[in-house]
Design a protein around this motif. Sequence first.
Motif, short mmCIF file in Angstrom:
data_model
loop_
_atom_site.label_atom_id
_atom_site.label_comp_id
_atom_site.label_asym_id
_atom_site.label_seq_id
_atom_site.Cartn_x
_atom_site.Cartn_y
_atom_site.Cartn_z
N MET A 124 0.84 -1.18 0.00
CA MET A 124 0.00 0.00 0.00
C MET A 124 0.88 1.24 0.00
SD MET A 124 -2.62 1.32 3.00
CE MET A 124 -3.89 0.14 2.63
N ARG A 125 0.55 2.17 -0.85
CA ARG A 125 1.30 3.43 -0.90
C ARG A 125 0.81 4.36 0.19
NH1 ARG A 125 1.75 4.61 -7.37
NH2 ARG A 125 2.91 2.71 -7.80
N LEU A 126 1.68 5.27 0.59
CA LEU A 126 1.30 6.24 1.63
C LEU A 126 0.12 7.10 1.20
CD1 LEU A 126 4.65 7.49 3.18
CD2 LEU A 126 2.81 6.26 4.32
N THR A 127 0.05 7.44 -0.08
CA THR A 127 -1.07 8.26 -0.54
C THR A 127 -2.39 7.50 -0.36
OG1 THR A 127 -0.67 7.51 -2.81
CG2 THR A 127 0.23 9.65 -2.19
N ASP A 128 -2.38 6.21 -0.64
CA ASP A 128 -3.59 5.39 -0.44
C ASP A 128 -3.92 5.31 1.05
OD1 ASP A 128 -5.75 3.72 -1.13
OD2 ASP A 128 -4.53 1.93 -0.81
N PHE A 129 -2.90 5.12 1.87
CA PHE A 129 -3.11 5.06 3.31
C PHE A 129 -3.78 6.34 3.82
CE2 PHE A 129 -1.67 6.37 7.50
CZ PHE A 129 -2.10 5.30 8.27
N TRP A 130 -3.22 7.50 3.45
CA TRP A 130 -3.77 8.77 3.93
C TRP A 130 -5.15 9.04 3.35
CZ3 TRP A 130 -2.52 10.53 8.29
CH2 TRP A 130 -1.23 10.35 8.78
N ASN A 131 -5.40 8.62 2.13
CA ASN A 131 -6.75 8.76 1.56
C ASN A 131 -7.75 7.97 2.37
OD1 ASN A 131 -6.07 10.50 -0.54
ND2 ASN A 131 -5.71 8.83 -1.99
N ARG A 132 -7.40 6.76 2.75
CA ARG A 132 -8.29 5.92 3.57
C ARG A 132 -8.49 6.54 4.95
NH1 ARG A 132 -7.38 -0.38 2.12
NH2 ARG A 132 -6.95 -0.10 -0.09
N MET A 133 -7.42 7.05 5.52
CA MET A 133 -7.54 7.70 6.83
C MET A 133 -8.51 8.88 6.75
SD MET A 133 -5.69 6.40 9.39
CE MET A 133 -5.26 7.74 10.50
N ARG A 134 -8.37 9.69 5.72
CA ARG A 134 -9.24 10.87 5.57
C ARG A 134 -10.69 10.47 5.29
NH1 ARG A 134 -4.46 12.57 2.78
NH2 ARG A 134 -3.33 14.01 4.13
N ARG A 135 -10.88 9.42 4.53
CA ARG A 135 -12.24 8.96 4.24
C ARG A 135 -12.91 8.44 5.51
NH1 ARG A 135 -12.21 5.13 -0.80
NH2 ARG A 135 -14.41 5.02 -0.30
N HIS A 136 -12.13 7.77 6.35
CA HIS A 136 -12.71 7.23 7.58
C HIS A 136 -12.90 8.29 8.66
CE1 HIS A 136 -13.86 4.47 10.70
NE2 HIS A 136 -12.96 5.04 11.48
N PHE A 137 -11.85 9.04 8.95
CA PHE A 137 -11.87 9.99 10.08
C PHE A 137 -12.31 11.40 9.70
CE2 PHE A 137 -8.79 6.81 11.58
CZ PHE A 137 -9.34 6.52 12.82
N GLY A 138 -12.27 11.72 8.41
CA GLY A 138 -12.55 13.09 7.98
C GLY A 138 -11.25 13.83 7.74
N GLU A 139 -11.35 14.84 6.91
CA GLU A 139 -10.18 15.59 6.47
C GLU A 139 -9.36 16.15 7.62
OE1 GLU A 139 -7.74 16.56 3.37
OE2 GLU A 139 -9.69 15.63 3.08
N ALA A 140 -10.01 16.80 8.57
CA ALA A 140 -9.30 17.47 9.65
C ALA A 140 -8.85 16.51 10.75
CB ALA A 140 -10.17 18.56 10.25
N TYR A 141 -9.67 15.53 11.07
CA TYR A 141 -9.40 14.67 12.23
C TYR A 141 -8.37 13.57 11.95
CZ TYR A 141 -10.35 11.97 16.46
OH TYR A 141 -10.23 11.29 17.64
N ALA A 142 -8.21 13.16 10.70
CA ALA A 142 -7.31 12.06 10.37
C ALA A 142 -5.88 12.32 10.85
CB ALA A 142 -7.31 11.80 8.87
#
Length: 64
Positions: A1-19
Amino acid sequence: MRLTDFWNRMRRHFGEAYAESWAKDYVIAGLGGRTVEQALAEGVAAKQVWQAVCQEVDVDPRLR
């Protein structure tokens, strides 16, 4: 998994600000008592970190 994919998933789950806040502050036992940021900085693979996040919180199965 690439870091960009990881952070995209984090933002989708937690929201843009909270991730990023969650990644910085929340300690995960499955990562050896480290935060997401600490684990990534110490070279833990993004996929392994994501799996630990999924075990820690109720992540939408489509994001797993």
